[in-house]
Write an enzyme that holds these catalytic residues in place. Structure first.
Site, PDB file in Angstrom:
ATOM      1  N   LYS A  23       0.859  -1.190   0.000  1.00 54.86           N
ATOM      2  CA  LYS A  23       0.000   0.000   0.000  1.00 54.86           C
ATOM      3  C   LYS A  23       0.890   1.232   0.000  1.00 54.86           C
ATOM      4  O   LYS A  23       2.047   1.161   0.422  1.00 54.86           O
ATOM      5  CB  LYS A  23      -0.872   0.005   1.261  1.00 54.86           C
ATOM      6  CG  LYS A  23      -2.068   0.909   1.177  1.00 54.86           C
ATOM      7  CD  LYS A  23      -3.261   0.263   0.481  1.00 54.86           C
ATOM      8  CE  LYS A  23      -4.377   1.236   0.225  1.00 54.86           C
ATOM      9  NZ  LYS A  23      -5.606   0.569  -0.249  1.00 54.86           N
ATOM     10  N   ASP A  40      -7.087   4.469  -4.534  1.00 49.04           N
ATOM     11  CA  ASP A  40      -7.709   4.345  -3.207  1.00 49.04           C
ATOM     12  C   ASP A  40      -8.314   5.723  -2.938  1.00 49.04           C
ATOM     13  O   ASP A  40      -8.528   6.495  -3.894  1.00 49.04           O
ATOM     14  CB  ASP A  40      -6.662   3.956  -2.142  1.00 49.04           C
ATOM     15  CG  ASP A  40      -7.302   3.575  -0.798  1.00 49.04           C
ATOM     16  OD1 ASP A  40      -7.812   2.451  -0.688  1.00 49.04           O
ATOM     17  OD2 ASP A  40      -7.309   4.394   0.142  1.00 49.04           O
TER      18      ASP A  40
HETATM   19  P1  NDP Z   1     -12.912   7.960  -2.702  1.00 44.88           P
HETATM   20  O1  NDP Z   1     -11.845   8.961  -2.502  1.00 44.88           O
HETATM   21  O2  NDP Z   1     -13.454   7.729  -4.058  1.00 44.88           O
HETATM   22  O3  NDP Z   1     -14.150   8.299  -1.749  1.00 44.88           O
HETATM   23  C1  NDP Z   1     -14.005   8.378  -0.366  1.00 44.88           C
HETATM   24  C2  NDP Z   1     -15.329   8.812   0.221  1.00 44.88           C
HETATM   25  O4  NDP Z   1     -15.257   8.689   1.631  1.00 44.88           O
HETATM   26  C3  NDP Z   1     -15.640  10.264  -0.068  1.00 44.88           C
HETATM   27  O5  NDP Z   1     -17.028  10.431  -0.122  1.00 44.88           O
HETATM   28  C4  NDP Z   1     -15.066  10.980   1.154  1.00 44.88           C
HETATM   29  O6  NDP Z   1     -15.693  12.214   1.450  1.00 44.88           O
HETATM   30  C5  NDP Z   1     -15.357   9.987   2.247  1.00 44.88           C
HETATM   31  N1  NDP Z   1     -14.324  10.111   3.291  1.00 44.88           N
HETATM   32  C6  NDP Z   1     -12.990   9.906   3.181  1.00 44.88           C
HETATM   33  N2  NDP Z   1     -12.351  10.146   4.330  1.00 44.88           N
HETATM   34  C7  NDP Z   1     -13.317  10.527   5.191  1.00 44.88           C
HETATM   35  C8  NDP Z   1     -13.302  10.911   6.546  1.00 44.88           C
HETATM   36  N3  NDP Z   1     -12.167  10.967   7.256  1.00 44.88           N
HETATM   37  N4  NDP Z   1     -14.492  11.194   7.110  1.00 44.88           N
HETATM   38  C9  NDP Z   1     -15.643  11.131   6.398  1.00 44.88           C
HETATM   39  N5  NDP Z   1     -15.719  10.786   5.098  1.00 44.88           N
HETATM   40  C10 NDP Z   1     -14.577  10.484   4.523  1.00 44.88           C
HETATM   41  O7  NDP Z   1     -12.346   6.597  -2.069  1.00 44.88           O
HETATM   42  P2  NDP Z   1     -12.805   5.108  -2.358  1.00 44.88           P
HETATM   43  O8  NDP Z   1     -14.270   5.022  -2.555  1.00 44.88           O
HETATM   44  O9  NDP Z   1     -11.901   4.546  -3.379  1.00 44.88           O
HETATM   45  O10 NDP Z   1     -12.409   4.409  -0.984  1.00 44.88           O
HETATM   46  C11 NDP Z   1     -13.306   4.361   0.137  1.00 44.88           C
HETATM   47  C12 NDP Z   1     -12.854   3.250   1.080  1.00 44.88           C
HETATM   48  O11 NDP Z   1     -12.851   1.998   0.391  1.00 44.88           O
HETATM   49  C13 NDP Z   1     -11.438   3.410   1.650  1.00 44.88           C
HETATM   50  O12 NDP Z   1     -11.395   2.839   2.939  1.00 44.88           O
HETATM   51  C14 NDP Z   1     -10.605   2.548   0.705  1.00 44.88           C
HETATM   52  O13 NDP Z   1      -9.409   2.106   1.310  1.00 44.88           O
HETATM   53  C15 NDP Z   1     -11.569   1.393   0.487  1.00 44.88           C
HETATM   54  N6  NDP Z   1     -11.322   0.596  -0.708  1.00 44.88           N
HETATM   55  C16 NDP Z   1     -11.317   1.148  -1.944  1.00 44.88           C
HETATM   56  C17 NDP Z   1     -11.109   0.355  -3.051  1.00 44.88           C
HETATM   57  C18 NDP Z   1     -11.204   0.886  -4.440  1.00 44.88           C
HETATM   58  O14 NDP Z   1     -11.168   0.092  -5.367  1.00 44.88           O
HETATM   59  N7  NDP Z   1     -11.340   2.184  -4.646  1.00 44.88           N
HETATM   60  C19 NDP Z   1     -10.821  -1.085  -2.907  1.00 44.88           C
HETATM   61  C20 NDP Z   1     -10.941  -1.574  -1.576  1.00 44.88           C
HETATM   62  C21 NDP Z   1     -11.158  -0.751  -0.525  1.00 44.88           C
HETATM   63  P3  NDP Z   1     -14.907  13.582   1.154  1.00 44.88           P
HETATM   64  O15 NDP Z   1     -14.929  13.757  -0.320  1.00 44.88           O
HETATM   65  O16 NDP Z   1     -15.658  14.620   1.894  1.00 44.88           O
HETATM   66  O17 NDP Z   1     -13.508  13.388   1.706  1.00 44.88           O
END
Ligand code: NDP
Length: 447
Positions: A129, A169
């Protein structure tokens, strides 16, 4: 809960002493070691060969300076990371996160979890990662490009299609992957599948964008079916509104559910008629705006600034935002409101206390390592297509993804059953993921 096995407790105490400030990493390791107790007790060679001691220490950590120039001409400096955790079963594989909260503890916890997740997919990928404390929010495209180019100017020497293959991510989507890939190719003069999540015009896989969210729903569906339930007619709350959340919404809706609430870090929206994922796509992927913009599309919906999304009554909760977002109090509220299933789309979104509460209160629980493995599984399918220099159809990739998620569910359930913890998918995921990595490490000698 605490680790009871003497050997594991001693190994964990040593790790905690050496990494006292890395709370997320310690949380992830403790959770895994607790579930491995019966396995370690049944197989003395694990202790004799120092498998656990080796598993919890990354093979390599790279930390580096990322200097870049902002639009005002000012020099900015961020910190970059890549943790190459375990390559027993394949090249390191895992995403890059760009978020101001990123630190070594968070990258190590994500890399550690990735080892087991990748193993569960049954595909040949090790765990890694990376990321940076750079915040893409509010930056211009040119600033994001300059940051990505600088980041890759160091990272390129540590990665490669057969060495380490990063992906997206939080904060890393198609735009960032494009800039990173362009810089890698320019420096190395090699056109290879060194990153996944690429655009379709330059080696990306169909269905990769949707894969984590779709995979989460395929897994959840298996878990529900095994317990006489389904998405059909269910009210679903999904936290986040990024890549995972958006496509979890699409698939849950296709499977007959109504997604009534979603959020970003500012607040949540509530729409009892069902949130249309294409509006979220428009807001987040095209406009890069805040979730409250949803009200411009659906004026009857509600927006709650700073609200806690877990207070919205639902049948199924899918946390898809970030680590430790679902706490004990939230689990209690979900239970009181009649929620019967929580399945994790984000990595480690539920605190240990929340998980314990859900399990003790008969709420079905799908752990991230298993339930969100569809993204990395499809990344591995992207690697296969790049090696073959072929592209598969959306349907072909989606069908493979579906098969992989069904298998992951079965393997987790079977491992939990085998060690006397029927229905405990969290323990089952850790045990099933560990199994293959352990075999490979034993076979490869002390390295
Ligand atoms: P994105 O950046 O596309 O979206 C993240 C979302 O979560 C946004 O809506 C963001 O809101 C919100 N968010 C992030 N940090 C916070 C926080 N501290 N408090 C509240 N809301 C938060 O990321 P992904 O959808 O790719 O990833 C989301 C999760 O899924 C993560 O844990 C990632 O590790 C996991 N994941 C992702 C994969 C992938 O293929 N993308 C695969 C496996 C796991 P805002 O815009 O306001 O920050």
């Amino acid at each position: 809960m605490a680790i009871k096995n003497e050997y594991l407790a001693e190994v964990y105490a040593g790790l905690a002493a050496r990494n006292a400030e890395q709370k997320e990493f310690l949380q992830a390791v403790e959770e895994v070691l607790e579930s491995l107790e019966p396995v370690v007790e049944a197989r003395p060679e694990i202790q004799a060969q120092g498998i656990i001691e080796r598993l919890i220490e990354p093979e390599r950590i790279i930390m580096f300076r990322v200097p870049w120039v902002d639009d005002a001409g000012k020099v900015q400096v961020n910190r970059g990371y890549r943790v190459q955790f375990n390559s027993a079963i394949g090249p390191y594989k895992g995403g890059l996160r760009l978020h101001p909260s990123v630190n070594l503890s968070i990258i190590k916890f994500l890399g550690f979890e990735q080892i087991f997740k990748n193993s569960l997919t049954s595909l040949p990928i090790g765990g890694g990662k990376g990321g940076s404390d750079f915040d893409p929010k509010g930056k211009s495209d040119n600033e994001v490009m300059r940051f990505c180019q600088s980041f890759m100017t160091e990272l390129y020497r540590h990665i490669g299609a057969d060495t380490d293959v990063p992906a997206g991510d939080i904060g890393v989507g198609a735009r960032e992957i494009g800039y990173l890939f362009g810089q890698y190719k320019r420096i190395k003069n090699i056109y290879e599948g060194v990153l996944t999540g690429k655009g379709l015009s330059y080696g990306g896989s169909l269905a990769r964008t949707q894969a984590t969210g779709f995979g989460l729903c395929y897994f959840t569906n298996e878990m529900l079916k095994a317990n006489g339930k389904s998405f059909e007619g269910a009210k679903v709350v999904i936290s986040g509104s990024g890549n995972v959340a958006t496509y979890a919404n699409q698939k849950a809706t296709e499977l007959g559910a109504t997604v009534i609430a979603m959020c970003d870090s500012n607040g949540y929206i509530y729409d009892p008629n069902g949130i249309d994922y294409t509006i979220i796509q428009e807001i987040k992927e095209v406009r890069r705006a805040r979730i409250k913009t949803y009200l411009e599309f659906v004026p009857d919906a509600q927006y709650v600034e700073g609200g806690n999304i877990w207070n919205v009554p639902c049948d199924i909760a899918l946390p898809c935002a970030t680590q430790n977002e679902l706490k004990l109090e939230d689990a209690r509220v979900l239970a009181t409101n009649g929620c019967y299933a929580v399945c994790e789309g984000a990595n480690m979104p539920s605190t240990p206390e929340a998980i314990a509460f859900l399990q003790e209160n008969g709420i079905l629980f799908g752990p991230a390592k298993a339930s969100n493995a569809g993204g990395v599984a499809t990344s591995a399918l992207e690697m296969s297509q790049n090696s073959e220099r072929l592209s598969w159809s959306f349907e072909e990739v989606d069908e493979k993804l579906h098969g992989i998620m069904v298998n992951i569910y079965k393997n987790c359930a079977a491992a939990a059953e085998k060690y006397g913890m029927p229905g405990n998918l969290a323990a089952g995921a850790n045990i099933a993921g560990f199994d293959k990595v352990c075999e490979a490490m034993l076979a490869q000698g002390v390295c």
